[in-house]
Design a protein around this motif. Structure first.
Motif, PDB file in Angstrom:
ATOM      1  N   LYS A 117      68.138  25.196  35.911  1.00 39.94           N
ATOM      2  CA  LYS A 117      69.371  25.252  36.708  1.00 39.94           C
ATOM      3  C   LYS A 117      69.202  24.563  38.063  1.00 39.94           C
ATOM      4  CE  LYS A 117      73.146  28.414  37.453  1.00 39.94           C
ATOM      5  NZ  LYS A 117      73.644  29.768  37.309  1.00 39.94           N
ATOM      6  N   PRO A 118      68.886  23.271  38.069  1.00 42.08           N
ATOM      7  CA  PRO A 118      68.746  22.575  39.352  1.00 42.08           C
ATOM      8  C   PRO A 118      70.110  22.414  40.028  1.00 42.08           C
ATOM      9  CG  PRO A 118      68.670  21.005  37.571  1.00 42.08           C
ATOM     10  CD  PRO A 118      68.702  22.379  36.944  1.00 42.08           C
ATOM     11  N   PHE A 119      70.121  22.577  41.311  1.00 45.74           N
ATOM     12  CA  PHE A 119      71.345  22.429  42.105  1.00 45.74           C
ATOM     13  C   PHE A 119      72.458  23.350  41.608  1.00 45.74           C
ATOM     14  CE2 PHE A 119      69.278  18.186  41.955  1.00 45.74           C
ATOM     15  CZ  PHE A 119      68.920  18.066  43.286  1.00 45.74           C
ATOM     16  N   GLY A 120      72.088  24.420  40.906  1.00 49.53           N
ATOM     17  CA  GLY A 120      73.088  25.353  40.390  1.00 49.53           C
ATOM     18  C   GLY A 120      73.785  24.894  39.118  1.00 49.53           C
ATOM     19  N   ILE A 121      73.307  23.792  38.530  1.00 47.37           N
ATOM     20  CA  ILE A 121      73.906  23.247  37.304  1.00 47.37           C
ATOM     21  C   ILE A 121      73.002  23.631  36.139  1.00 47.37           C
ATOM     22  CG2 ILE A 121      74.630  21.173  36.081  1.00 47.37           C
ATOM     23  CD1 ILE A 121      74.833  19.881  38.965  1.00 47.37           C
ATOM     24  N   GLU A 122      73.544  24.420  35.231  1.00 48.53           N
ATOM     25  CA  GLU A 122      72.739  24.899  34.116  1.00 48.53           C
ATOM     26  C   GLU A 122      72.532  23.797  33.083  1.00 48.53           C
ATOM     27  OE1 GLU A 122      72.410  28.907  31.397  1.00 48.53           O
ATOM     28  OE2 GLU A 122      74.156  28.599  32.671  1.00 48.53           O
ATOM     29  N   ILE A 123      71.299  23.652  32.619  1.00 48.04           N
ATOM     30  CA  ILE A 123      70.967  22.670  31.590  1.00 48.04           C
ATOM     31  C   ILE A 123      70.650  23.438  30.316  1.00 48.04           C
ATOM     32  CG2 ILE A 123      69.466  20.755  30.928  1.00 48.04           C
ATOM     33  CD1 ILE A 123      68.952  20.304  33.928  1.00 48.04           C
ATOM     34  N   ILE A 124      71.458  23.195  29.283  1.00 48.12           N
ATOM     35  CA  ILE A 124      71.325  23.948  28.043  1.00 48.12           C
ATOM     36  C   ILE A 124      71.445  23.024  26.832  1.00 48.12           C
ATOM     37  CG2 ILE A 124      72.130  26.134  29.018  1.00 48.12           C
ATOM     38  CD1 ILE A 124      74.885  25.596  27.911  1.00 48.12           C
ATOM     39  N   SER A 125      71.013  23.533  25.691  1.00 48.38           N
ATOM     40  CA  SER A 125      71.093  22.779  24.441  1.00 48.38           C
ATOM     41  C   SER A 125      72.529  22.832  23.900  1.00 48.38           C
ATOM     42  CB  SER A 125      70.144  23.390  23.406  1.00 48.38           C
ATOM     43  OG  SER A 125      70.648  24.654  22.993  1.00 48.38           O
ATOM     44  N   PRO A 126      72.866  21.927  22.981  1.00 47.74           N
ATOM     45  CA  PRO A 126      74.194  21.983  22.371  1.00 47.74           C
ATOM     46  C   PRO A 126      74.485  23.330  21.714  1.00 47.74           C
ATOM     47  CG  PRO A 126      73.215  19.858  21.940  1.00 47.74           C
ATOM     48  CD  PRO A 126      72.142  20.712  22.585  1.00 47.74           C
ATOM     49  N   ALA A 127      73.506  23.918  21.050  1.00 47.59           N
ATOM     50  CA  ALA A 127      73.722  25.216  20.398  1.00 47.59           C
ATOM     51  C   ALA A 127      74.077  26.291  21.426  1.00 47.59           C
ATOM     52  CB  ALA A 127      72.475  25.621  19.608  1.00 47.59           C
ATOM     53  N   GLN A 128      73.332  26.327  22.535  1.00 51.13           N
ATOM     54  CA  GLN A 128      73.632  27.306  23.586  1.00 51.13           C
ATOM     55  C   GLN A 128      75.020  27.052  24.172  1.00 51.13           C
ATOM     56  OE1 GLN A 128      70.126  26.159  25.821  1.00 51.13           O
ATOM     57  NE2 GLN A 128      69.374  28.273  25.748  1.00 51.13           N
ATOM     58  N   PHE A 129      75.338  25.780  24.373  1.00 44.22           N
ATOM     59  CA  PHE A 129      76.628  25.430  24.946  1.00 44.22           C
ATOM     60  C   PHE A 129      77.760  25.873  24.040  1.00 44.22           C
ATOM     61  CE2 PHE A 129      80.072  22.325  25.620  1.00 44.22           C
ATOM     62  CZ  PHE A 129      80.383  22.655  26.935  1.00 44.22           C
ATOM     63  N   LEU A 130      77.642  25.635  22.757  1.00 43.15           N
ATOM     64  CA  LEU A 130      78.705  26.012  21.807  1.00 43.15           C
ATOM     65  C   LEU A 130      78.914  27.524  21.768  1.00 43.15           C
ATOM     66  CD1 LEU A 130      77.891  23.456  19.006  1.00 43.15           C
ATOM     67  CD2 LEU A 130      79.923  23.460  20.477  1.00 43.15           C
ATOM     68  N   LYS A 131      77.852  28.279  21.969  1.00 37.99           N
ATOM     69  CA  LYS A 131      77.997  29.748  22.020  1.00 37.99           C
ATOM     70  C   LYS A 131      78.825  30.158  23.238  1.00 37.99           C
ATOM     71  CE  LYS A 131      73.807  30.916  19.546  1.00 37.99           C
ATOM     72  NZ  LYS A 131      72.441  31.442  19.631  1.00 37.99           N
ATOM     73  N   LEU A 132      78.672  29.422  24.322  1.00 36.31           N
ATOM     74  CA  LEU A 132      79.414  29.737  25.557  1.00 36.31           C
ATOM     75  C   LEU A 132      80.883  29.316  25.471  1.00 36.31           C
ATOM     76  CD1 LEU A 132      76.836  28.635  28.277  1.00 36.31           C
ATOM     77  CD2 LEU A 132      77.544  30.963  27.723  1.00 36.31           C
ATOM     78  N   VAL A 133      81.145  28.230  24.757  1.00 35.94           N
ATOM     79  CA  VAL A 133      82.505  27.680  24.684  1.00 35.94           C
ATOM     80  C   VAL A 133      83.047  27.940  23.287  1.00 35.94           C
ATOM     81  CG1 VAL A 133      83.945  25.635  25.044  1.00 35.94           C
ATOM     82  CG2 VAL A 133      81.796  25.861  26.271  1.00 35.94           C
ATOM     83  N   LYS A 134      83.443  29.143  23.036  1.00 32.38           N
ATOM     84  CA  LYS A 134      83.978  29.500  21.714  1.00 32.38           C
ATOM     85  C   LYS A 134      85.448  29.139  21.647  1.00 32.38           C
ATOM     86  CE  LYS A 134      80.704  33.196  21.091  1.00 32.38           C
ATOM     87  NZ  LYS A 134      80.484  34.611  20.963  1.00 32.38           N
ATOM     88  N   GLY A 135      85.942  29.022  20.424  1.00 32.07           N
ATOM     89  CA  GLY A 135      87.376  28.791  20.238  1.00 32.07           C
ATOM     90  C   GLY A 135      87.688  27.404  19.762  1.00 32.07           C
TER      91      GLY A 135
END
Length: 135
Positions: A117-135
């Motif tokens: 999380k440099p500069f407050g920007i979270e760096i995540i994998s596509p799988a993690q991202f898709l879990k966060l952005v459901k719908g």
């Protein structure tokens, strides 16, 4: 939600239909807004074009790449000063994310993911991202 996709995620989305492609679907549905710089887009285009020519997918991957390049919002990179990542090629993604005020950088790159999380920007994998952005 403001996002920067790294070149490997873009190339994967252009050539295949897995998690990275589902990130493109989120973009198409306007659930996310994707940002990049001239440099990050050039790298993504180069990697995707190389894959298209060496392992041609069954679908029109060039059209998918062109669609992405039309949808991404181009920003001017923010100067970072010193090198922030172990791999200097990763710093342009940090500079793009800062310029875009991005919430996330989505990446498969271990050097980027290690930064967390440099500069407050979270760096995540596509799988993690898709879990966060459901719908």
């Amino acid at each position: 939600m403001r996002v920067v996709l790294d070149a490997n995620v873009v190339a994967s989305a252009v050539c295949w239909s897995g998690e990275s492609y589902r990130c493109f679907v989120k973009l198409a549905r306007r659930q996310i807004f994707v940002f990049g710089t001239i440099e990050t887009l050039a790298e993504a285009s180069d990697i995707a074009s190389h894959l298209i020519h060496t392992k041609p997918p069954r679908h029109n991957a060039t059209a998918r790449l062109n669609w992405y390049l039309e949808k991404v919002k181009v920003v001017d990179p923010v100067p970072l000063g010193k090198q922030r990542s172990r791999d200097a090629k990763d710093d342009p993604y940090l500079a793009a994310a800062l310029a875009a005020r991005a919430d996330f950088i989505v990446s498969y790159d271990k050097d980027l993911l290690e930064l967390k999380k440099p500069f407050g920007i979270e760096i995540i994998s596509p799988a993690q991202f898709l879990k966060l952005v459901k719908g």
